[in-house]
Design an enzyme around this catalytic site. Structure first.
Site, PDB file in Angstrom:
ATOM      1  N   HIS A 191       0.738  -1.312  -0.289  1.00 45.36           N
ATOM      2  CA  HIS A 191      -0.562  -0.341  -0.138  1.00 45.36           C
ATOM      3  C   HIS A 191       0.865   1.372   0.098  1.00 45.36           C
ATOM      4  O   HIS A 191       0.716   2.620  -0.420  1.00 45.36           O
ATOM      5  CB  HIS A 191      -0.923  -0.488   1.234  1.00 45.36           C
ATOM      6  CG  HIS A 191      -2.133  -1.194   1.620  1.00 45.36           C
ATOM      7  ND1 HIS A 191      -2.676  -1.619   1.999  1.00 45.36           N
ATOM      8  CD2 HIS A 191      -2.701  -1.593   0.487  1.00 45.36           C
ATOM      9  CE1 HIS A 191      -3.599  -2.323   1.951  1.00 45.36           C
ATOM     10  NE2 HIS A 191      -3.561  -2.231   0.945  1.00 45.36           N
ATOM     11  N   ARG A 298      -6.081  -4.276 -13.575  1.00 47.43           N
ATOM     12  CA  ARG A 298      -5.718  -5.513 -13.180  1.00 47.43           C
ATOM     13  C   ARG A 298      -6.690  -5.329 -11.962  1.00 47.43           C
ATOM     14  O   ARG A 298      -7.224  -4.945 -11.186  1.00 47.43           O
ATOM     15  CB  ARG A 298      -4.519  -5.106 -12.156  1.00 47.43           C
ATOM     16  CG  ARG A 298      -3.190  -5.656 -13.184  1.00 47.43           C
ATOM     17  CD  ARG A 298      -1.729  -5.377 -12.521  1.00 47.43           C
ATOM     18  NE  ARG A 298      -1.097  -5.792 -12.587  1.00 47.43           N
ATOM     19  CZ  ARG A 298       0.129  -4.491 -13.723  1.00 47.43           C
ATOM     20  NH1 ARG A 298      -0.291  -3.366 -13.490  1.00 47.43           N
ATOM     21  NH2 ARG A 298       1.012  -5.223 -13.525  1.00 47.43           N
ATOM     22  N   ARG A 335      -8.840  -7.639 -17.269  1.00 47.60           N
ATOM     23  CA  ARG A 335      -8.357  -8.566 -17.191  1.00 47.60           C
ATOM     24  C   ARG A 335      -8.548  -9.316 -15.383  1.00 47.60           C
ATOM     25  O   ARG A 335      -9.293  -9.057 -14.846  1.00 47.60           O
ATOM     26  CB  ARG A 335      -6.797  -8.040 -16.755  1.00 47.60           C
ATOM     27  CG  ARG A 335      -6.199 -10.361 -16.429  1.00 47.60           C
ATOM     28  CD  ARG A 335      -4.399  -9.868 -16.052  1.00 47.60           C
ATOM     29  NE  ARG A 335      -4.259  -9.309 -14.454  1.00 47.60           N
ATOM     30  CZ  ARG A 335      -2.887  -9.311 -14.278  1.00 47.60           C
ATOM     31  NH1 ARG A 335      -2.140  -9.197 -15.157  1.00 47.60           N
ATOM     32  NH2 ARG A 335      -2.530  -8.435 -13.204  1.00 47.60           N
ATOM     33  N   GLU A 436       2.533 -15.208 -20.444  1.00 53.63           N
ATOM     34  CA  GLU A 436       3.515 -15.204 -18.977  1.00 53.63           C
ATOM     35  C   GLU A 436       4.256 -16.291 -18.327  1.00 53.63           C
ATOM     36  O   GLU A 436       4.755 -16.285 -17.001  1.00 53.63           O
ATOM     37  CB  GLU A 436       2.922 -14.225 -18.359  1.00 53.63           C
ATOM     38  CG  GLU A 436       1.598 -14.793 -17.773  1.00 53.63           C
ATOM     39  CD  GLU A 436       0.683 -13.642 -17.040  1.00 53.63           C
ATOM     40  OE1 GLU A 436       1.435 -12.509 -16.140  1.00 53.63           O
ATOM     41  OE2 GLU A 436      -0.111 -13.938 -15.979  1.00 53.63           O
ATOM     42  N   ASN A 459       6.570  -9.513 -17.081  1.00 49.90           N
ATOM     43  CA  ASN A 459       7.707  -9.158 -16.077  1.00 49.90           C
ATOM     44  C   ASN A 459       7.287 -10.855 -15.538  1.00 49.90           C
ATOM     45  O   ASN A 459       8.076 -11.532 -14.682  1.00 49.90           O
ATOM     46  CB  ASN A 459       6.570  -9.070 -14.755  1.00 49.90           C
ATOM     47  CG  ASN A 459       6.109  -7.546 -15.144  1.00 49.90           C
ATOM     48  OD1 ASN A 459       6.603  -6.373 -16.111  1.00 49.90           O
ATOM     49  ND2 ASN A 459       5.001  -6.405 -14.780  1.00 49.90           N
ATOM     50  N   ASP A 460       6.190 -11.784 -15.294  1.00 50.49           N
ATOM     51  CA  ASP A 460       6.551 -13.197 -15.013  1.00 50.49           C
ATOM     52  C   ASP A 460       6.932 -13.572 -16.335  1.00 50.49           C
ATOM     53  O   ASP A 460       7.653 -14.840 -15.811  1.00 50.49           O
ATOM     54  CB  ASP A 460       4.763 -13.746 -14.858  1.00 50.49           C
ATOM     55  CG  ASP A 460       4.366 -13.168 -13.760  1.00 50.49           C
ATOM     56  OD1 ASP A 460       5.168 -13.208 -12.648  1.00 50.49           O
ATOM     57  OD2 ASP A 460       3.056 -12.836 -13.375  1.00 50.49           O
ATOM     58  N   ARG A 470      10.909 -12.809  -8.972  1.00 52.47           N
ATOM     59  CA  ARG A 470      11.153 -10.908  -9.500  1.00 52.47           C
ATOM     60  C   ARG A 470      11.756 -10.564  -7.954  1.00 52.47           C
ATOM     61  O   ARG A 470      11.732  -9.533  -8.058  1.00 52.47           O
ATOM     62  CB  ARG A 470      11.125 -10.695  -9.992  1.00 52.47           C
ATOM     63  CG  ARG A 470       8.742 -10.636  -9.357  1.00 52.47           C
ATOM     64  CD  ARG A 470       8.035 -10.070 -10.723  1.00 52.47           C
ATOM     65  NE  ARG A 470       6.763  -9.426 -10.477  1.00 52.47           N
ATOM     66  CZ  ARG A 470       5.586  -9.436 -11.268  1.00 52.47           C
ATOM     67  NH1 ARG A 470       5.867 -10.278 -12.608  1.00 52.47           N
ATOM     68  NH2 ARG A 470       5.018  -8.598 -10.967  1.00 52.47           N
ATOM     69  N   CYS A 507       2.275  -5.979 -21.891  1.00 54.78           N
ATOM     70  CA  CYS A 507       1.606  -5.594 -20.771  1.00 54.78           C
ATOM     71  C   CYS A 507       2.547  -4.927 -19.958  1.00 54.78           C
ATOM     72  O   CYS A 507       2.487  -4.465 -18.486  1.00 54.78           O
ATOM     73  CB  CYS A 507       0.000  -5.536 -20.207  1.00 54.78           C
ATOM     74  SG  CYS A 507      -0.436  -6.711 -20.168  1.00 54.78           S
TER      75      CYS A 507
END
Ligand code: PEP
Ligand code: MG
Length: 594
Positions: A191, A298, A335, A436, A459-460, A470, A507
């Site tokens: 957060h 997301r 998504r 991914e 990213n993945d 990561r 993305c």
């Protein structure tokens, strides 16, 4: 000069004197109060909790005004924690039983709860533990009569340094002289990171021991592009960063002004620029920054917002419709739920600790395992897509065709149900796969025959392809989007999509880095989706480059061989010849990791 490496949050460069904020206010001692003091301590505890709640409510209102209602929900979670019966009753019981001061009793109960949370190990509890620490410190400070440091009398630019900052601290950092912050603890998805990004406050977190290695008054350079902190830099480094900071700020302001011009390269390549959003209200900023649509919404954050409850079908539906309406004709890529792994966890999905959560029950795997939850989301998105034709549905973490068939079969079951009950829904929604997982990438030619679009989640994909967690610093040196194997994999996916005539975009974070985005375009991508703040930067990069001049830098797929690092260096060199010196520094940066 010391150079420390952590995780950069909210891009930018900041320079200032260190202001070390330690938690001395929350150090507590065990004091015996005797029978006569018990009632007084219980009373003091209850009023400290009430005061903490009203302070948090005030913070929530401030956040709402400043960065919007969607971010304010974090503080509802904090208020709920203070209303938790375990926390309150156990503290009262502890005071009664041990006849001790409220601060000691509360800190003991808090420590025990934090230990339990951390033993559970999954990210949901890590996140709740951070929230609990944040509210706990607030109550302890009130009990000790300590005043909150207001930062109102700061005369010089400072960088706040500390061990761990909760989101409520960060909202207090929104002052002209506070240029950024650095902390021992932290990660990209907390957060705290979300609020820092929303406030555009450069930060480097996860530095392990910055609070022990820095003293108040030290000169600090914060480079959140590279996740670096320089302590008492030498003159050369300081001058270099002062220049970079000015250039970056000026250039970025210039890039924003030209955002309405078409994103066409000097050699005529037209690139569609889309935005990744976590919260619906980010769409406004994305459109202001020139987004031609949303390439990734997301939806996990919708679940987080409503935690511990689940969002109902009606909530999903209203959220999607509102967003689709706002976007007009522009595409909205929704998504489906991608919780699990290293993502925020939701109380409803609480389960035994997994040994390897990143390889565990996440994304569509979790959706299929909890089809009751998936069903509500699918129904809502199919209904919304009926009303708004710009909605597209995208599925995360597909491992291949077989798993896609299971997802599709479940979606058809939901459609049958809706048909029977006479509910209107979109019969032919545009369906996309996130590529991914390496196995999905390797069968992307088969998948392309069945899907309407792909979005490459680098990213993945990089994490799984290079076998590097990561979030693990020890192996981050292996992170390399120019790895020849990865370049080959990307080419394979893009070619598969092109051969089948379906849209393909990226993305992942690669799309928001000018150096990596230029590689993606060179490999044939014509659609990039990124965090809204990066849009003007990538837009400017595209308009400044002649991609023909990058010819022969990416070896033909078959012969990529061991030329990865050379490819990267060659790209940097080629970009340097095409960009002005200031552009090169702002877009690529001497300071970027090589
Ligand atoms: C990705 O994996 O590249 C991606 C965009 O998805 P997320 O970062 O949400 O996992
Ligand atoms: Mg992903």
């Amino acid at each position: 000069m010391k150079a420390l490496k952590g995780i950069g949050v909210a891009n930018g460069i900041a320079i200032g004197k260190a202001l070390l904020i330690l938690d001395e206010d929350t150090v507590v001692f065990d004091e015996v109060v005797g029978d006569s003091g018990v009632e007084r301590e219980i009373e003091a505890f209850r009023s400290a909790v009430d005061m903490a709640k009203s302070q948090i409510r005030a913070i929530k209102d401030r956040v709402k005004d400043k960065i919007g209602e969607e971010h304010a929900f974090i503080f509802d979670t904090h208020i709920l924690l203070l209303e938790d019966r375990t926390l309150v009753n156990e503290t009262v019981n502890y005071i009664t039983k041990n006849k001790c001061n409220a601060a000691w009793a509360f800190s003991e109960v808090l420590m025990n709860l934090l230990k339990e949370f951390s033993a559970l190990g999954d990210s949901y509890f890590v996140e709740r533990g951070n929230d609990l620490k944040d509210v706990g410190k607030r109550v302890l400070k009130i009990l000790r009569g300590a005043k909150e440091f207001g930062f109102t009398n700061l005369q010089n630019d400072v960088i706040i340094i500390g061990s761990d900052f909760g989101p409520s601290n960060i909202t207090r950092f929104d002052k002209p002289h506070i240029k950024g912050f650095a902390s021992d603890v932290g990660a990209q998805t907390t957060h705290t990171a979300i609020i820092a990004k929303a406030l555009e406050l450069p930060a480097v977190v996860g530095l392990h021991d910055v609070s022990k290695r820095v003293n108040s008054g030290d000169t600090i350079i914060l480079d959140s592009f590279a996740g670096k902190v320089f302590v008492n830099p030498n003159t050369e480094t300081l001058e270099k960063y002062q220049k970079l900071m000015t250039i970056y700020d000026e250039e970025k302001a210039g890039y924003r002004k030209e955002i309405r011009k078409p994103a066409v390269s000097l050699d005529g390549l037209e690139i569609e620029l889309l935005a990744n959003i976590e919260l619906p209200n980010e769409a406004d900023g994305a459109l202001e920054n020139g987004a031609q649509g949303i390439g990734l919404y997301r939806t996990e954050f919708l679940f987080l917002k409503h935690s511990p409850e689940l969002p109902t079908e009606a909530i999903h539906y209203e959220t999607y419709c509102e967003l689709a309406e706002k976007l007009g004709d522009r595409p909205l890529t929704i998504r489906t739920l991608d919780l699990g792994g290293d993502k925020f966890f939701h109380r409803t999905f609480r389960r035994e600790k997994e040994a390897n959560p990143v390889m565990g029950l996440r994304g569509v795997r979790l959706c299929l395992a909890r089809s009751d939850i998936f069903r509500d989301q699918l129904r809502a998105v199919l209904r919304a897509a009926h009303k708004y034709r710009n909605i597209r549905i995208m599925f995360p973490l597909l491992s291949g065709v077989k798993e896609w068939h299971s997802v599709k079969a479940y979606m058809h079951k939901v459609m049958d149900e809706m048909r029977e009950e006479g509910t209107e829904f979109r019969e032919d929604p545009k369906l996309g796969a996130m590529i991914e997982v390496p196995s999905a990438a390797m069968v992307s030619d088969f998948l392309a025959a069945e899907m309407d679009f792909f979005s490459i989640g680098t990213n993945d994909l990089l994490q799984y392809f290079l076998a590097i967690d990561r979030a693990n610093d020890d192996v981050s040196y292996l992170y390399d989007p120019f790895h020849p194997g990865f370049v080959r994999l990307l080419s394979f996916i893009i070619e598969a999509a092109n051969r089948h005539g379906i849209d393909v975009s990226c993305c992942g974070e690669m799309a928001s880095s000018p150096l990596y985005a230029s590689l993606l375009i060179k490999l044939g991508l014509r659609r990039l989706s990124m965090n809204p703040a990066s849009l003007p930067i990538i837009h400017h990069m595209i308009r400044s480059l002649d991609f023909v001049k990058l010819e022969n830098l990416v070896p033909a797929t078959e012969s990529v061989g061991p030329t990865g690092p050379k490819t990267r260096a060659a790209f940097r060199e080629a970009l340097k010849t095409m960009l002005t010196a200031n552009d090169y520094q702002s877009l690529i940066g001497e300071y970027a990791d090589d």
